[in-house]
Scaffold this active site. Sequence first.
Site, mmCIF file in Angstrom:
data_model
loop_
_atom_site.group_PDB
_atom_site.id
_atom_site.type_symbol
_atom_site.label_atom_id
_atom_site.label_comp_id
_atom_site.label_asym_id
_atom_site.label_seq_id
_atom_site.Cartn_x
_atom_site.Cartn_y
_atom_site.Cartn_z
ATOM 1 N N THR A 165 6.112 7.665 11.867
ATOM 2 C CA THR A 165 6.562 8.417 10.694
ATOM 3 C C THR A 165 6.981 9.846 11.064
ATOM 4 O O THR A 165 6.463 10.412 12.047
ATOM 5 C CB THR A 165 5.411 8.474 9.663
ATOM 6 O OG1 THR A 165 5.687 9.480 8.696
ATOM 7 C CG2 THR A 165 4.066 8.801 10.303
ATOM 8 N N ASP A 166 7.865 10.410 10.261
ATOM 9 C CA ASP A 166 8.246 11.819 10.460
ATOM 10 C C ASP A 166 7.065 12.755 10.215
ATOM 11 O O ASP A 166 7.113 13.930 10.592
ATOM 12 C CB ASP A 166 9.443 12.208 9.568
ATOM 13 C CG ASP A 166 9.211 12.055 8.074
ATOM 14 O OD1 ASP A 166 8.108 11.611 7.664
ATOM 15 O OD2 ASP A 166 10.140 12.369 7.298
ATOM 16 N N GLU A 167 6.000 12.252 9.583
ATOM 17 C CA GLU A 167 4.858 13.123 9.259
ATOM 18 C C GLU A 167 4.094 13.562 10.506
ATOM 19 O O GLU A 167 3.328 14.522 10.449
ATOM 20 C CB GLU A 167 3.935 12.419 8.257
ATOM 21 C CG GLU A 167 4.711 11.976 7.037
ATOM 22 C CD GLU A 167 3.867 11.629 5.828
ATOM 23 O OE1 GLU A 167 2.705 12.017 5.756
ATOM 24 O OE2 GLU A 167 4.428 10.945 4.949
ATOM 25 N N LYS A 185 -1.559 8.406 12.634
ATOM 26 C CA LYS A 185 -0.294 7.843 13.140
ATOM 27 C C LYS A 185 0.096 8.504 14.471
ATOM 28 O O LYS A 185 0.629 7.846 15.363
ATOM 29 C CB LYS A 185 0.826 8.023 12.100
ATOM 30 C CG LYS A 185 0.632 7.243 10.815
ATOM 31 C CD LYS A 185 0.665 5.737 10.992
ATOM 32 C CE LYS A 185 2.038 5.205 11.335
ATOM 33 N NZ LYS A 185 2.041 3.706 11.385
ATOM 34 N N TYR A 205 -3.906 10.874 7.474
ATOM 35 C CA TYR A 205 -2.902 9.824 7.696
ATOM 36 C C TYR A 205 -1.990 10.171 8.871
ATOM 37 O O TYR A 205 -1.852 9.386 9.822
ATOM 38 C CB TYR A 205 -2.063 9.606 6.421
ATOM 39 C CG TYR A 205 -0.812 8.795 6.665
ATOM 40 C CD1 TYR A 205 -0.888 7.440 6.973
ATOM 41 C CD2 TYR A 205 0.458 9.398 6.631
ATOM 42 C CE1 TYR A 205 0.269 6.699 7.224
ATOM 43 C CE2 TYR A 205 1.607 8.671 6.883
ATOM 44 C CZ TYR A 205 1.507 7.319 7.179
ATOM 45 O OH TYR A 205 2.643 6.593 7.444
HETATM 46 P P1 NAD Z 1 2.231 -0.547 2.817
HETATM 47 O O1 NAD Z 1 0.993 0.215 2.492
HETATM 48 O O2 NAD Z 1 3.154 -0.947 1.723
HETATM 49 O O3 NAD Z 1 1.853 -1.868 3.617
HETATM 50 C C1 NAD Z 1 0.911 -1.891 4.646
HETATM 51 C C2 NAD Z 1 0.641 -3.343 5.006
HETATM 52 O O4 NAD Z 1 -0.300 -3.368 6.090
HETATM 53 C C3 NAD Z 1 0.005 -4.142 3.860
HETATM 54 O O5 NAD Z 1 0.629 -5.397 3.759
HETATM 55 C C4 NAD Z 1 -1.457 -4.282 4.279
HETATM 56 O O6 NAD Z 1 -2.072 -5.448 3.761
HETATM 57 C C5 NAD Z 1 -1.320 -4.316 5.787
HETATM 58 N N1 NAD Z 1 -2.542 -3.881 6.470
HETATM 59 C C6 NAD Z 1 -3.276 -2.762 6.231
HETATM 60 N N2 NAD Z 1 -4.343 -2.735 7.047
HETATM 61 C C7 NAD Z 1 -4.274 -3.840 7.834
HETATM 62 C C8 NAD Z 1 -5.086 -4.350 8.883
HETATM 63 N N3 NAD Z 1 -6.190 -3.705 9.279
HETATM 64 N N4 NAD Z 1 -4.706 -5.500 9.477
HETATM 65 C C9 NAD Z 1 -3.596 -6.165 9.074
HETATM 66 N N5 NAD Z 1 -2.800 -5.736 8.071
HETATM 67 C C10 NAD Z 1 -3.139 -4.582 7.464
HETATM 68 O O7 NAD Z 1 2.970 0.337 3.914
HETATM 69 P P2 NAD Z 1 4.526 0.617 4.187
HETATM 70 O O8 NAD Z 1 4.964 1.736 3.323
HETATM 71 O O9 NAD Z 1 5.253 -0.665 4.174
HETATM 72 O O10 NAD Z 1 4.441 1.186 5.674
HETATM 73 C C11 NAD Z 1 4.589 0.317 6.786
HETATM 74 C C12 NAD Z 1 4.568 1.127 8.061
HETATM 75 O O11 NAD Z 1 5.605 2.097 8.059
HETATM 76 C C13 NAD Z 1 3.270 1.913 8.280
HETATM 77 O O12 NAD Z 1 2.943 1.859 9.646
HETATM 78 C C14 NAD Z 1 3.636 3.330 7.861
HETATM 79 O O13 NAD Z 1 2.828 4.272 8.541
HETATM 80 C C15 NAD Z 1 5.080 3.394 8.292
HETATM 81 N N6 NAD Z 1 5.955 4.320 7.562
HETATM 82 C C16 NAD Z 1 6.015 4.263 6.199
HETATM 83 C C17 NAD Z 1 6.910 5.104 5.528
HETATM 84 C C18 NAD Z 1 7.059 5.041 4.031
HETATM 85 O O14 NAD Z 1 7.815 5.832 3.460
HETATM 86 N N7 NAD Z 1 6.430 4.111 3.330
HETATM 87 C C19 NAD Z 1 7.696 6.007 6.253
HETATM 88 C C20 NAD Z 1 7.588 6.024 7.657
HETATM 89 C C21 NAD Z 1 6.726 5.176 8.295
HETATM 90 P P1 TYD Z 2 4.473 10.068 -1.172
HETATM 91 O O1 TYD Z 2 5.354 9.068 -1.807
HETATM 92 O O2 TYD Z 2 2.996 9.944 -1.320
HETATM 93 O O3 TYD Z 2 4.896 10.148 0.349
HETATM 94 P P2 TYD Z 2 4.468 11.218 1.502
HETATM 95 O O4 TYD Z 2 3.299 11.992 1.050
HETATM 96 O O5 TYD Z 2 4.120 10.290 2.622
HETATM 97 O O6 TYD Z 2 5.677 12.046 1.736
HETATM 98 O O7 TYD Z 2 4.876 11.508 -1.724
HETATM 99 C C1 TYD Z 2 6.207 11.965 -1.642
HETATM 100 C C2 TYD Z 2 6.223 13.397 -2.125
HETATM 101 O O8 TYD Z 2 5.884 13.424 -3.520
HETATM 102 C C3 TYD Z 2 5.178 14.262 -1.431
HETATM 103 O O9 TYD Z 2 5.725 15.577 -1.266
HETATM 104 C C4 TYD Z 2 4.031 14.297 -2.427
HETATM 105 C C5 TYD Z 2 4.727 14.204 -3.752
HETATM 106 N N1 TYD Z 2 3.951 13.522 -4.824
HETATM 107 C C6 TYD Z 2 3.823 14.112 -6.078
HETATM 108 O O10 TYD Z 2 4.349 15.213 -6.333
HETATM 109 N N2 TYD Z 2 3.107 13.449 -7.032
HETATM 110 C C7 TYD Z 2 2.509 12.257 -6.796
HETATM 111 O O11 TYD Z 2 1.844 11.712 -7.714
HETATM 112 C C8 TYD Z 2 2.658 11.651 -5.507
HETATM 113 C C9 TYD Z 2 2.023 10.325 -5.203
HETATM 114 C C10 TYD Z 2 3.392 12.317 -4.554
#
Ligand code: NAD
Ligand code: TYD
Length: 337
Positions: free
Chosen positions: A126-128, A155, A151
Site C-alpha cells: 500500500t501507499d500507506e 504492511k 496497519y
Molecule cells: P478486504 O479487507 O476487503 O479483504 C481482505 C481479505 O483477506 C478478506 O477476504 C479476509 O477474509 C481475508 N483474510 C484476512 N485475514 C486472513 C487470514 N489470516 N488468512 C486468510 N485470509 C484472510 O481487503 P482489500 O481492501 O481487498 O485489500 C486487499 C489487499 O490490498 C490487502 O493486502 C491490503 O493491505 C491491500 N491494499 C488495499 C487497498 C485498499 O484501498 N483497499 C489499497 C492498497 C493496498
Molecule cells: P479509508 O477508506 O479508511 O482508507 P485509508 O484510511 O486507508 O486511506 O479512509 C479514506 C479517507 O477517508 C481517510 O483520509 C480517512 C477518511 N475517512 C473519513 O473521513 N471518515 C470515515 O468514516 C472513514 C472510514 C474514513
Amino acid sequence: MRNLLITGGAGFIGANFVHHMLERYTDYQIVVFDKLTYAGRRENLARWEEDPRFTFVQGDICDMAAVRAAVKAHAIDTIVNFAAETHVDRSILAPDAVITTNVNGTWTLLEVARSMQLERFHQISTDEVYGAIPAPQRSREGDPLEPRSPYSASKAGAEHLVYAYFITYGLPVTVTRGSNNIGPFHYPEKAVPLFTTNALDNQPLPVYGDGLQVRDYQFVRDHCEAIDLVLQKGQLGEIYNVGTEVETANIDMAHKILDILDKPYSLITHVADRAGHDRRYALDCSKLRALGWRSRHTFDAALEQTVRWFVEHEAWWRPIKSGEYLEYYKRQYHDRT
Ligand code: NAD
Ligand code: TYD
C-alpha cells in the site's frame, strides 16, 4: 505461471482480481485461500463456483500446514498475497489481528513459497507504507518507509520480510504499492462505500476532522490490471507504485457522492479526527508506466461507477450493515459525533 493461490481472494480487491484473471486467461487455475473474516465474502466469487478453473479453500494464512497442503494439492506455482486485516480504524482499536495476519501471515506464506520452490511470490502492499507525504512531494519506490498506523506499520513489516526472502534465499518476489481502491464489493467500513451507503439511507457522512486529507482514489479494476502487468513483466525483487497520481480531498469526494445521489450536503457531519491521521498520500507511478501501464478510469468515472454499483446492489451491502458491523460502527463513531 499457471496455478495461482490468491490469498484474501474473497475480499474486495482479491475478488476483483479473481474476476480479472479468470476473464482474461482461459488456461489459469485460480485457488482462493481465504479465512473468511468479517471482510471476506464467498458470494463475491459466486459467478465462478461452477467453473472448473476455480477452487475455494477456507484457511488462515498463519496456518503453515494448511497453506502447504493447498499449495501441494493444487500444484501452485505462484502466490499473490492479498490476505490482510485492512482497515486503519480497526487497526487503531485493536492492533493484534493486524500484526498477526499481516506480518506473521506473510512470513508463513514466504516460508511455504521458499521451501516449496515456487516460481513467484507477489505481495500486495500500500501507499500507506510511505507515511504522510507533504505537498508537492510524491513517493517513489526507493523512498524511506515511515508508516504511522498499526496497519501501515504491519504492511511495511511484511514488505521487509518479502525483500529479505528475495535477498537471503533468492525467492522470486515482486511487490505493488497501491493507492486507495474504490469499486464493486468494497466493504462499507471504508470511506467511499460507507459514505455512499449512509447517503442512500439519509444517514450522516462522518468526515474526519476538516476533511482536507488527500487520497489518490483509483478504480479497483485498474489496480488489478497493474498487478497482472507486474506479474507478467515486473522485474524480480522490484517494487511498483500503483495509482492515478490524481489527488482528491475527502470533503470533495463526499460532495461528489452526494451530487451523484442527488442528496443534500447537510448530510456531511465533521467528526473527531482519526488518531495519527495521515494528511496526504501521493505516488509517483512512472516506474509502472514504463512497463506500459496507464489508468483507464478518471476519478469521476471511477466514483460514478462505484456509487452506481452500490445503488444497484443493495442486496449485497444491506445485510453487511447489521450485527458485527453495527457493533463496530458504534465503537468507532459513537463518541466522535
Ligand atoms: P478486504 O479487507 O476487503 O479483504 C481482505 C481479505 O483477506 C478478506 O477476504 C479476509 O477474509 C481475508 N483474510 C484476512 N485475514 C486472513 C487470514 N489470516 N488468512 C486468510 N485470509 C484472510 O481487503 P482489500 O481492501 O481487498 O485489500 C486487499 C489487499 O490490498 C490487502 O493486502 C491490503 O493491505 C491491500 N491494499 C488495499 C487497498 C485498499 O484501498 N483497499 C489499497 C492498497 C493496498
Ligand atoms: P479509508 O477508506 O479508511 O482508507 P485509508 O484510511 O486507508 O486511506 O479512509 C479514506 C479517507 O477517508 C481517510 O483520509 C480517512 C477518511 N475517512 C473519513 O473521513 N471518515 C470515515 O468514516 C472513514 C472510514 C474514513
